[in-house]
Design an enzyme around this catalytic site. Structure first.
Site, PDB file in Angstrom:
ATOM      1  N   ASP A 378       0.777  -1.354   0.069  1.00 32.13           N
ATOM      2  CA  ASP A 378      -0.151  -0.076  -0.039  1.00 32.13           C
ATOM      3  C   ASP A 378       0.868   1.317  -0.273  1.00 32.13           C
ATOM      4  O   ASP A 378       1.139   1.978   1.099  1.00 32.13           O
ATOM      5  CB  ASP A 378      -0.963   0.139   1.272  1.00 32.13           C
ATOM      6  CG  ASP A 378      -1.903   1.073   1.127  1.00 32.13           C
ATOM      7  OD1 ASP A 378      -1.864   1.997   0.206  1.00 32.13           O
ATOM      8  OD2 ASP A 378      -2.613   1.416   2.196  1.00 32.13           O
ATOM      9  N   CYS A 405      -3.472   4.246  -3.779  1.00 25.87           N
ATOM     10  CA  CYS A 405      -4.159   5.599  -3.480  1.00 25.87           C
ATOM     11  C   CYS A 405      -4.037   6.544  -4.897  1.00 25.87           C
ATOM     12  O   CYS A 405      -4.578   7.480  -4.760  1.00 25.87           O
ATOM     13  CB  CYS A 405      -3.829   6.329  -2.145  1.00 25.87           C
ATOM     14  SG  CYS A 405      -2.047   6.755  -2.141  1.00 25.87           S
TER      15      CYS A 405
END
Length: 450
Positions: A378, A405
């Site tokens: 991530d 993201c």
């Protein structure tokens, strides 16, 4: 075309920043706050060689997808630049972002699921970092107008937990009462630069961080005494940022009153959060995001998992009960301490974190005989480095779970993984930030050759 010219435009699309897109005499024109299907009279603000920026003067034909926004500053500042669009259309917009990126990469065969909606469409943010400046002779808080450092005063931040808004206004009033000077960024003087407020969705406890030019100021004892009386405030921190910079937080934190951390939860896992800890902004949706990633990974009880870019251990500790071992790494030593402390806090004994770069640590573990089944990543918005991708592929995990993201850098990285013998068939957009153009996405890469 000239600046300040008024033109009639038909909006045909939305840009990735959620600006309306129109075409006029060979120019692409980006119109703030405009929606596809609308016809508007617009004032030209800036003209470049191939494109221009404009703002709406009058809507001649309105889109049925438009929502009336009570406080237009939310859209103007970019704080909630999709607030004027119906929520189901926001989800569609975010899915289309991912589809378009895959199309540009020649990956039209990849299935893009419907965007996972957030349980809360407004008031979901567990943290707010708001600038403090002098407006009309008095200290004020708000948000910068898009593409500027002009502060728009606000007391309702829309996407932020209403309890945080309450505390922000109370702290603003205390700073005004004791005549604490707001920061002057042009001359690098004054005192309070930002208010950084965090609230635990699990306990309701609130941390107030005063980001200041100096590590002390004369009114601090009285200011802290009053802030400590605000309901649910359990922690007051002074963050010292003496530099002339756009970076919000400085290096050093000083506990002025109360605790140095607050406790929050993702699912049933507890986390202690320090002033600089990275913790997902949308607590309730984070639980759904991690559950989705775990389900997609189809984990086995004897799996060995690497939690790369581990932060304070949020993903790895959520995964731990499903697998045999979790090993994580992070370059920030304080985050590693927090991750190991959070494992202990939850009685998790099969997760361990170390300080170091993933591209250096993973090959070392492989040489030591650690056979990795799954890697969770991530990364920040810039995505993965080629060195990381190379090291991850050489570690030969069966699966790589990529939570992103920034789908633009994710698609770039997925192509590099494909060159190294991994494939993926599906990607799921996740709405972590309703009312904004940002979208997260989750996919699982599998090794082609066993």
């Amino acid at each position: 075309m000239q600046k300040n010219q008024i033109v009639e435009l038909e909006i045909t699309d939305l840009s990735y920043e959620a600006m309306g897109v129109a075409h006029y005499e060979g120019l692409t024109i980006f119109v703030n706050n405009a929606l596809p299907g609308e016809i508007v009279k617009a004032k030209i603000l800036k003209v470049k060689k191939r494109f221009a920026f404009a703002k709406i003067e009058k809507i001649i034909k309105e889109s049925p997808d438009r929502v009336s926004v009570k406080l237009n500053q939310w859209v103007q500042t970019g704080l909630a630049s999709l607030a004027h669009i119906k929520y189901d259309k926001q989800l569609e917009f975010k899915r289309n972002q991912v589809i378009n990126l895959l199309h540009k990469a020649g990956l039209d065969q990849i299935k893009v699921d419907e965007t996972l909606p957030s349980p809360e469409e407004i008031g979901y943010r567990n943290k707010a970092q708001v600038p403090v400046r002098t407006i009309n002779g008095q200290l004020d808080i708000g948000f910068f107008r898009r593409h500027s450092h002009d502060l728009v005063p606000l007391t309702n931040f829309f996407t932020t937990d209403p309890e945080i808004d309450r505390v922000l206004v109370a702290v603003r009033d205390i700073l005004r009462k004791y005549r604490v000077p707001a920061y002057d960024e042009i001359h690098n003087k004054g005192e309070v630069r930002y208010l950084d407020v965090r609230r635990s969705k699990a306990s309701g406890d609130i941390m107030v961080i005063l980001v200041c030019l100096h590590n002390d100021f004369p009114q601090l004892p009285k200011v802290a005494a009053e802030i400590s009386k605000i309901d649910k405030v359990t922690s007051i921190i002074l963050n010292h940022n003496p530099k002339k910079t756009n970076v919000i937080l400085g290096r050093n934190d000083y506990v002025v009153w109360g605790e140095n951390q607050i406790l929050d939860k993702i699912g049933d896992i507890k986390f202690r959060i320090s002033p600089k800890s990275f913790f997902q902004i949308n607590s309730l949706q984070t639980t759904r995001l991690y559950n989705l990633a775990i389900k997609k990974a189809d984990l086995k009880a004897d799996d060995v998992v690497i939690d790369a870019y581990s932060g304070i251990g949020t993903i790895g500790l959520s995964v731990a009960k499903h697998v045999k071992v979790v090993r994580g790494m992070e370059t920030i030593s304080d985050a590693v301490k927090d991750a190991n402390a959070n494992a202990k806090l939850n009685g998790i004994t099969n997760a361990q974190y170390v300080t170091g770069k993933a591209e250096e640590v993973m090959p070392r573990w492989a040489e030591e005989g650690l056979k990795t089944n799954v890697i969770f990543v991530d990364p920040p918005r810039k995505g993965l480095t080629p060195e990381f991708i190379d090291a991850a592929a050489k570690t030969k995990p069966e699966k790589i779970v990529y939570i992103s993201c920034n789908p633009a850098t994710q698609v770039r990285d997925l192509q590099l993984f494909m060159e190294k013998g991994y494939h993926f068939n599906e990607i799921t957009p996740v709405d972590m930030f309703p009312q904004t153009p940002h979208v997260e996405s989750v996919t699982v890469l599998e090794r082609t050759e066993k």
